[in-house]
Design a protein around this motif. Sequence first.
Motif, PDB file in Angstrom:
ATOM      1  N   GLU A  62      48.614  30.568  17.254  1.00 19.08           N
ATOM      2  CA  GLU A  62      48.925  31.371  16.081  1.00 19.08           C
ATOM      3  C   GLU A  62      50.356  31.881  16.182  1.00 19.08           C
ATOM      4  OE1 GLU A  62      46.069  34.494  15.718  1.00 19.08           O
ATOM      5  OE2 GLU A  62      44.703  33.269  14.510  1.00 19.08           O
ATOM      6  N   TRP A  96      53.716  35.695   1.249  1.00 19.03           N
ATOM      7  CA  TRP A  96      54.020  34.515   2.070  1.00 19.03           C
ATOM      8  C   TRP A  96      53.201  33.341   1.539  1.00 19.03           C
ATOM      9  CZ3 TRP A  96      57.573  33.866   5.889  1.00 19.03           C
ATOM     10  CH2 TRP A  96      58.120  35.009   6.498  1.00 19.03           C
ATOM     11  N   GLN A 104      55.065  40.768   7.525  1.00 15.35           N
ATOM     12  CA  GLN A 104      54.563  39.945   8.616  1.00 15.35           C
ATOM     13  C   GLN A 104      53.294  39.252   8.177  1.00 15.35           C
ATOM     14  OE1 GLN A 104      54.123  42.216  12.196  1.00 15.35           O
ATOM     15  NE2 GLN A 104      56.248  42.895  12.234  1.00 15.35           N
ATOM     16  N   ALA A 105      53.102  38.042   8.684  1.00 13.07           N
ATOM     17  CA  ALA A 105      51.884  37.291   8.387  1.00 13.07           C
ATOM     18  C   ALA A 105      51.567  36.403   9.582  1.00 13.07           C
ATOM     19  CB  ALA A 105      52.046  36.443   7.131  1.00 13.07           C
ATOM     20  N   THR A 106      50.284  36.271   9.919  1.00 14.00           N
ATOM     21  CA  THR A 106      49.850  35.447  11.046  1.00 14.00           C
ATOM     22  C   THR A 106      49.323  34.125  10.511  1.00 14.00           C
ATOM     23  OG1 THR A 106      49.298  37.409  12.345  1.00 14.00           O
ATOM     24  CG2 THR A 106      48.342  35.329  13.039  1.00 14.00           C
ATOM     25  N   ARG A 147      57.773  36.671  10.426  1.00 10.05           N
ATOM     26  CA  ARG A 147      58.431  37.959  10.225  1.00 10.05           C
ATOM     27  C   ARG A 147      59.580  37.796   9.237  1.00 10.05           C
ATOM     28  NH1 ARG A 147      57.184  37.810  15.682  1.00 10.05           N
ATOM     29  NH2 ARG A 147      56.029  39.617  16.492  1.00 10.05           N
ATOM     30  N   GLY A 180      49.824  35.568   3.294  1.00 10.09           N
ATOM     31  CA  GLY A 180      50.076  36.953   3.679  1.00 10.09           C
ATOM     32  C   GLY A 180      50.726  37.734   2.558  1.00 10.09           C
ATOM     33  N   LYS A 205      53.245  34.671  14.382  1.00 12.04           N
ATOM     34  CA  LYS A 205      53.443  35.794  13.479  1.00 12.04           C
ATOM     35  C   LYS A 205      54.767  35.597  12.755  1.00 12.04           C
ATOM     36  CE  LYS A 205      51.760  39.716  14.302  1.00 12.04           C
ATOM     37  NZ  LYS A 205      51.374  41.051  14.816  1.00 12.04           N
TER      38      LYS A 205
END
Length: 867
Positions: A559, A574, A588-590, A563, A584, A561
């Motif tokens: 995974e 995102w 931030q999004a994973t 940014r 996302g 992250k």
Amino acid sequence: MMGTLAVHAKHIIGGQVYYTFLQQEANGNYTYRVTMRLYRTCESGQNIAEMPASVYLTVYDNDNPGTTAITSPLVGRSSFEQKELAQVDPCIVNPPRVCFQVAYYTTNITVAPNNKGYTVSFQSCCRDNFMVNIIAENMNGPAGNQGTGATYFTELPGRQNGIPENSSPQFNKEEATLVCAGKKFTYDFSASDQDNDELTYSFCSAYKGGRATNNTGIPDPAIPPPYDYVSYVPPYSGASPLGPNVTIDSKTGIISGIAPDPGKYVVTVCVEERRNGKLVGTLRKDFHINVTTCVKQVVAAMPDKYTECRSMTVTFLNNSTLGKPYHWDFGDGTTLDTNDPAPLPHTYAAPGIYTVKLYVDKNSNCGDSATAKVLVFPVFHTDFSTAGRCVDKPVQFTDRSTTDMGAMAYYKWDFGTGVAADSSNLANPQFTFTKTGNYQVILYARTSFGCEQYDTTTLSVYDHPPLYATTDTVICINDSLKLAATSDVPGTFTWEPASYRIFDENTATPTVFPLVDTFYTVYFTDQEQCTAEKRVAIDVRQQIHVNAMSDSTVCTGDEVKLRATSDGPYGYTWTELGSNTVVGNDLQATVLPQPPSQRYEIHAQLGKCHNRDTVGMKVVDPPRAAALPDSTICSGSRVLLRASGGAYYTWSPSYYVENPRSAITWAKPTDTTLFTVTVTDTLGCPKEVTATALVKVVPPVQAFAGNDTIVMLGTPFQLHASGGVRYTWSPSAGLNSTTSPSPFAAYDKDITYTVTAYTQEGCSGTDDIFVRFIAGPEIYIPNAFSPNGDGKNDIFRPLPVGIVQMNYFRVYDRWGKLMYSSTAYLKGWDGTVNGQRAPVGTYVWMVEGVDINQKTISLKGTVTIVR
């Protein structure tokens, strides 16, 4: 010797000094009989001093204060009593022992007439350190101030402050009384006066003591007055030594009330005697009262009144002993028997005042009962409202209580300031608070029928009314914004600047559309004309910016992250561009990138303003690590470890590896070890991957050929090997087999055989056995030995050849004393007896055994110890 006094004084629990006028001498002097009663616990045992046989009563002239006593007689104990509780309530579980001792010390004291009289004192250094109501002070202070001791004294009257021919009162009773914590009690401190003076009783402060002691354990004479009071622990005081629920009757001297928590309490009672309105003197009694936890077998308990008048149904609470039968008499002709202690509702048929009685275990000798007053005049309800909360301005309180029977008869308002005067008995009072804060306002109301209730609320008094507004924010230059303000109280709102791009500026929710950064201020005015204001900053953006992180290479299956950074608090989205999937809604999004690569876009939006940026992720597989071989080696051998799958390698544990950072390396473990290799590569995935190789190490082979032995010449001897799964013997001379674990040996010379033992894995070990062939059957005995610890000829023992049983082997000194005895094969004497070395000299031995032909061989002789 403070230790002697401390042991003594902590068991002294009180005292008093009083006097009786005897006569006026021919020279004008006055003679009094002075008596001190000293009280002590009934404890006895090691390190616990008994009641002193003598004490000093020290006399000081009050006309001439100073440090010199006019006399200090040592007074012997004249009588002694022990007081115990005469009758203990049989319904108390495990009642405590209530016991104290009283000693009387009486002497005649003659003094000259003076104006202010004389002080007769006794002092001890140390009260019990665990008194609840006084502070235990320093026990190591100077003489006269050595902690919370005790001073017992009386004042003989002078011409100005009394009547010289007067006799002081005397306390009537010395009774042991059980005082139970939280229970009602009475304690008799009454006194009588032979002069029939008027007596008045009160609690008063106890005095400190503090004197050193001589080596007899008797406190030294008291220091001169004045004396210091003890320090009390709040809320206790000299005037309230047992708390607010215990009082003393000023006319009778009876102490009564609800006892405080368990513990030891200092109580001092002063008895003032007056004659024709003039104070003649004061009698004091200082006593330690023990308050005990008393557990009764059965206790009936419930509130003592129910006066809320909420309905015809009253719910009664039962706080009595559990597990007992309960009998309720509701006072209206109805009763109920139950074993359930739960709250019990009862509905009355008619209004009125009733007396309810609860019996617990009524038919038992230890049963108990409780009563309560019940008012049934429904419906009564207390309520009130408030108007205004501004400091220094009147707050209006309005009673909204209602009653269906009778009328409102009494009000009591407590405005929560903590000041007793801040109250009112009006139905609708006004009150001005002078400080901001939260106040617990309580209304107590009572009807003409006696119904009473409380109502309470928390009133927040402020200097500025509460005001909440939109927080500072940003908007796009192309947008408008609705501001908002609220308050917990009624009032009006006004926004400024009213002249710049704002609509509805005199409402709580205006709309603004500024073209440049602007501050808007809201003003709030409550109904008492208290004001508050809040400022809202509007940051106007012509454009917005957002920047995604740099492109990167990541490992397959990891995974990541995502940014981004921006120049304001915007809305964000995102999106994975390949599938146009939203992943996302924040900076931030994973995500879980899929090979071979994926690209993501972040979109920032503020109203009608927009911006976006992208980031790419290249996906690379991690190394595929391998390690070998899994193998088995013999102890002391080594193995070649091999790894593959990456560019860099690290072996662990490194201690057994020749080159821990090489893909191929020798390892020499001492026992079974799992070797782990960590592999990395240079393809862009930084992940470390591991692989393992298990190396089993066969322990050293414990080959055993048997113990060295002696064999009769011409007789075959069977060897026995152990420690392996197969064996080889060498040399082959005299053996019937060189591969059997148990071959037979027949030889005519001394010989050493070596056996090699092999494990299943092929690992091997060796051992030797020395076989000596001697003619026999016979028992050979040496004639001397030297037990000096050098490892040579240290043991005297027989050498049996062809002997199948040893009956005995014994050694005696020349007087026939047995020095050693054994029946063990090839065991002997080390030259000691009971751990001590036997002297050099000649000793007699005897030996007997049975040979292979079942013939008994007996021998005896002498041996010499040589050191």
